[in-house]
Design an enzyme around this catalytic site. Structure first.
Site, mmCIF file in Angstrom:
data_model
loop_
_atom_site.group_PDB
_atom_site.id
_atom_site.type_symbol
_atom_site.label_atom_id
_atom_site.label_comp_id
_atom_site.label_asym_id
_atom_site.label_seq_id
_atom_site.Cartn_x
_atom_site.Cartn_y
_atom_site.Cartn_z
ATOM 1 N N HIS A 94 41.230 49.505 67.366
ATOM 2 C CA HIS A 94 40.245 49.077 66.370
ATOM 3 C C HIS A 94 40.366 47.601 65.984
ATOM 4 O O HIS A 94 39.376 46.990 65.590
ATOM 5 C CB HIS A 94 40.370 49.929 65.098
ATOM 6 C CG HIS A 94 39.934 51.354 65.304
ATOM 7 N ND1 HIS A 94 39.835 52.252 64.266
ATOM 8 C CD2 HIS A 94 39.593 52.033 66.433
ATOM 9 C CE1 HIS A 94 39.419 53.436 64.731
ATOM 10 N NE2 HIS A 94 39.283 53.336 66.050
ATOM 11 N N HIS B 119 33.832 47.838 66.400
ATOM 12 C CA HIS B 119 35.066 47.156 66.007
ATOM 13 C C HIS B 119 35.006 45.665 66.342
ATOM 14 O O HIS B 119 35.542 44.833 65.617
ATOM 15 C CB HIS B 119 36.260 47.829 66.676
ATOM 16 C CG HIS B 119 36.362 49.281 66.337
ATOM 17 N ND1 HIS B 119 36.592 49.732 65.055
ATOM 18 C CD2 HIS B 119 36.192 50.387 67.099
ATOM 19 C CE1 HIS B 119 36.593 51.055 65.037
ATOM 20 N NE2 HIS B 119 36.341 51.475 66.269
ATOM 21 N N CYS C 164 61.574 41.223 62.821
ATOM 22 C CA CYS C 164 62.456 40.776 61.742
ATOM 23 C C CYS C 164 63.007 42.031 61.079
ATOM 24 O O CYS C 164 62.917 43.113 61.662
ATOM 25 C CB CYS C 164 61.743 39.840 60.770
ATOM 26 S SG CYS C 164 60.333 40.556 59.890
ATOM 27 N N GLY C 165 63.579 41.926 59.880
ATOM 28 C CA GLY C 165 64.183 43.108 59.269
ATOM 29 C C GLY C 165 63.175 44.218 59.042
ATOM 30 O O GLY C 165 63.406 45.372 59.392
ATOM 31 N N THR C 166 62.045 43.864 58.448
ATOM 32 C CA THR C 166 61.005 44.851 58.125
ATOM 33 C C THR C 166 59.765 44.737 58.989
ATOM 34 O O THR C 166 58.923 45.630 58.969
ATOM 35 C CB THR C 166 60.547 44.663 56.671
ATOM 36 O OG1 THR C 166 60.017 43.323 56.551
ATOM 37 C CG2 THR C 166 61.692 44.861 55.688
ATOM 38 N N GLY C 167 59.599 43.613 59.661
ATOM 39 C CA GLY C 167 58.349 43.309 60.380
ATOM 40 C C GLY C 167 57.319 42.640 59.481
ATOM 41 O O GLY C 167 56.319 42.093 59.967
ATOM 42 N N ASP D 9 64.132 37.151 64.326
ATOM 43 C CA ASP D 9 65.106 36.417 63.517
ATOM 44 C C ASP D 9 66.461 37.105 63.675
ATOM 45 O O ASP D 9 66.640 37.978 64.536
ATOM 46 C CB ASP D 9 64.628 36.267 62.063
ATOM 47 C CG ASP D 9 64.710 37.566 61.263
ATOM 48 O OD1 ASP D 9 65.092 38.607 61.835
ATOM 49 O OD2 ASP D 9 64.373 37.536 60.061
ATOM 50 N N HIS D 10 67.428 36.716 62.825
ATOM 51 C CA HIS D 10 68.793 37.240 62.966
ATOM 52 C C HIS D 10 68.890 38.754 62.726
ATOM 53 O O HIS D 10 69.898 39.359 63.058
ATOM 54 C CB HIS D 10 69.721 36.505 61.989
ATOM 55 C CG HIS D 10 69.242 36.570 60.569
ATOM 56 N ND1 HIS D 10 68.221 35.772 60.113
ATOM 57 C CD2 HIS D 10 69.583 37.369 59.533
ATOM 58 C CE1 HIS D 10 67.983 36.043 58.847
ATOM 59 N NE2 HIS D 10 68.791 37.016 58.472
ATOM 60 N N GLY E 3 57.543 39.961 57.164
ATOM 61 C CA GLY E 3 57.484 38.502 57.106
ATOM 62 C C GLY E 3 56.878 37.914 58.373
ATOM 63 O O GLY E 3 56.019 37.012 58.308
ATOM 64 N N MET E 4 57.295 38.434 59.515
ATOM 65 C CA MET E 4 56.737 37.955 60.790
ATOM 66 C C MET E 4 55.229 38.170 60.827
ATOM 67 O O MET E 4 54.467 37.312 61.301
ATOM 68 C CB MET E 4 57.391 38.678 61.963
ATOM 69 C CG MET E 4 58.822 38.293 62.231
ATOM 70 S SD MET E 4 58.949 36.571 62.777
ATOM 71 C CE MET E 4 60.594 36.582 63.517
HETATM 72 C C1 RB5 Z 1 66.100 38.575 56.688
HETATM 73 O O1 RB5 Z 1 67.146 38.949 55.880
HETATM 74 C C2 RB5 Z 1 64.822 39.320 56.310
HETATM 75 O O2 RB5 Z 1 64.339 38.861 55.096
HETATM 76 C C3 RB5 Z 1 63.798 39.167 57.388
HETATM 77 O O3 RB5 Z 1 64.326 39.645 58.590
HETATM 78 C C4 RB5 Z 1 62.478 39.912 57.255
HETATM 79 O O4 RB5 Z 1 62.693 41.274 56.962
HETATM 80 C C5 RB5 Z 1 61.465 39.297 56.432
HETATM 81 O O5 RB5 Z 1 60.316 39.798 56.329
#
Ligand code: RB5
Length: 144
Positions: free
Chosen positions: A101, A136, A68-71, A10-11, A73-74
């Site tokens: 595993h 596994h 994504c920002g944290t990984g 994402d962005h 959400g993806m």
């Molecule tokens: C976008 O601002 C952020 O919410 C997204 O990149 C991600 O971290 C979601 O899990």
């Protein structure tokens, strides 16, 4: 299994995505860039996640990488699809274990959490660590 790696962000992560594509290309691996480009103001990570999931499930790509920002959400979106085993890996140990595993087929990365050097080491573990099978494999069979 296709040797192609599908990759999307994402962005929050197109710069890291470019670094990963450069790294994979230098290793002679083929990549499929499913967006978004650098400079994208905002987009919705589930839309990108689904594109990479589709490429992996169709066999066009052998594995996928989602950023994504944290990984987080993806990873959540990818794991909604039957046949996808995704893990958000903040370090090499997690990536190695998630391959050995859990036989992950999608790696997710947090662009706002990881430096590029560490992210590329994690990608290397994702690519190079074989699934151990055995007990596994029996556990994966209990997923559904
Ligand atoms: C976008 O601002 C952020 O919410 C997204 O990149 C991600 O971290 C979601 O899990």
């Amino acid at each position: 299994m296709s040797g192609v790696i599908a990759i999307g962000s994402d962005h929050a992560g197109p710069e890291l995505k470019s670094a990963v594509i450069f790294y994979l290309s230098a290793k002679g691996l083929q990549t499929m860039d499913l967006g978004v480009p650098i400079g994208t103001a905002a987009c919705n990570y589930p839309d990108i996640a689904r594109k990479v999931v589709s490429a992996v499930l169709s066999g066009e790509a052998g594995r996928g990488i989602l950023i994504c920002g944290t990984g987080a959400g993806m990873c959540m979106v990818a794991n909604k699809a039957a046949g996808i085993r995704a893990a958000n890996c903040p370090n090499e140990y997690t990536a190695r274990m998630a391959r050995a595993h859990n036989d992950i087929n999608i790696l997710t990365l947090g662009a706002r959490v990881l430096g590029h050097g560490l992210a590329l080491e994690i990608v290397e573990c994702f690519l190079e660590t074989p699934f151990e099978g055995g007990r596994h494999q029996e556990r994966l069979a209990l997923f559904n």
